[in-house]
Write an enzyme that holds these catalytic residues in place. Structure first.
Site, mmCIF file in Angstrom:
data_model
loop_
_atom_site.group_PDB
_atom_site.id
_atom_site.type_symbol
_atom_site.label_atom_id
_atom_site.label_comp_id
_atom_site.label_asym_id
_atom_site.label_seq_id
_atom_site.Cartn_x
_atom_site.Cartn_y
_atom_site.Cartn_z
ATOM 1 N N ARG A 16 -27.417 46.344 0.368
ATOM 2 C CA ARG A 16 -28.641 45.580 0.663
ATOM 3 C C ARG A 16 -29.428 46.345 1.722
ATOM 4 O O ARG A 16 -28.953 46.530 2.845
ATOM 5 C CB ARG A 16 -28.259 44.185 1.175
ATOM 6 C CG ARG A 16 -29.423 43.279 1.538
ATOM 7 C CD ARG A 16 -28.897 41.962 2.092
ATOM 8 N NE ARG A 16 -29.970 41.028 2.409
ATOM 9 C CZ ARG A 16 -30.647 40.995 3.552
ATOM 10 N NH1 ARG A 16 -30.344 41.871 4.513
ATOM 11 N NH2 ARG A 16 -31.600 40.099 3.748
ATOM 12 N N LYS A 39 -29.632 47.952 11.246
ATOM 13 C CA LYS A 39 -28.993 47.135 12.278
ATOM 14 C C LYS A 39 -28.798 47.927 13.568
ATOM 15 O O LYS A 39 -28.811 49.146 13.591
ATOM 16 C CB LYS A 39 -27.691 46.544 11.742
ATOM 17 C CG LYS A 39 -27.985 45.501 10.658
ATOM 18 C CD LYS A 39 -26.770 44.772 10.150
ATOM 19 C CE LYS A 39 -27.205 43.692 9.138
ATOM 20 N NZ LYS A 39 -26.068 42.964 8.549
#
Length: 285
Positions: free
Chosen positions: A263, A224
């Site tokens: 994840r 991210k």
């Protein structure tokens, strides 16, 4: 008591620490790898590669949730997702379906999917809570304040950790009122969703407070934007494929906090980081 699928995942893991969920984006526009696995055969092959690298569960998604993304139709999402779920499940892979739509989750479960991972926590589709209750499947409840096209406008908090915990508890109450049982529910603080970089770091620092809510916790930080910018000059950031180390570091942090699952796109780097954390004796008892 833990849901049978979650117990199965914990039992089949060959190492201490959290379950590792590998990401398969069957999309043309996901922020990290959009288009690489859009073809069914390529997505299935990538799922196999992630399992071979050590992933315990594969998360298959057909809708990008990057900031600014536009939604595909339900029909297109189904076309992308269900064949991949079915093929991997037939090979014995535990598959999670990453969707906000009950009409995608239901056929995915029928095709062999085991877990519903809904980034909206059941808010985007009013039919989702009933499906969760009826199916009995584990359900990932992510903290969410809106769809990708405008979610960053809602990144306003006084105390982000306390507010995320409170809003997750509200979702748990709503889902239980709809008939879901506590054993089904997994919480996700929603890193990057209606959060600034500062909010993300505060949530990572306060992960124990999310874990202390008493439910399994899933953490998704992989590749991210806030990881691309950490330690960089203004306007400079790491490319997406160069964020494995930063992601693995947050996975180690999650392991120390006692989360159930991380994840990630880069399975090997994360497993290495968790193994090092375990070797140093830093995993919770």
């Amino acid at each position: 008591m833990t849901h049978a699928v979650l117990e199965q995942l914990a039992a089949r893991a060959t190492r201490p620490g959290p379950v590792v969920m590998g990401v398969v984006n069957v999309t043309p526009d996901s922020f990290s790898d959009g288009g690489r696995w859009i073809e069914t055969d390529a997505a299935i092959a990538h799922g196999r590669e992630l399992v071979a690298a050590g992933a315990d569960v594969i998360d298959v998604g057909g809708e990008s949730t990057r900031p600014g993304a536009q939604r595909p139709s339900a029909e297109e999402e189904l076309r992308r997702v269900v064949p991949v779920v079915e093929a991997l499940a037939q090979e014995g892979v535990v598959v999670s379906v990453d969707t906000m739509r009950a009409d995608v989750a239901r056929p995915s479960l029928e095709a062999g999917g085991a877990i519903i991972n809904d980034v909206s926590g059941g808010l985007a589709d009013p039919q989702m809570p009933a499906l969760v209750a009826d199916s009995g499947a584990p359900f990932v409840v992510m903290h969410w304040r809106g769809h990708s096209h405008d979610m960053q406008s809602k990144a306003r908090y006084g105390d982000v950790v306390a507010e995320v915990c409170a809003e997750l508890e509200e979702r748990v109450t709503a889902l239980r009122d709809a008939g879901a049982v506590p054993e089904q529910l997994v919480l996700d603080p929603g890193i990057g969703f209606s959060k600034t970089a500062e909010h993300n770091w505060e949530l990572l620092a306060g992960l124990e407070e999310v874990v202390d809510l008493g439910y399994p916790v899933l953490l998704g930080t992989s590749r991210k934007g806030f990881l691309g910018r950490v330690g960089r000059r203004e306007g400079d950031e790491r490319p997406l494929d160069a964020r494995a180390v930063a992601t693995a570091t947050t996975s180690a942090r999650a392991a120390r906090a006692g989360v159930w699952c991380v994840r990630v796109h880069d399975v090997t780097a994360t497993i290495d980081a968790i193994d090092v954390t375990a070797a140093m004796g830093e995993l919770p008892a």
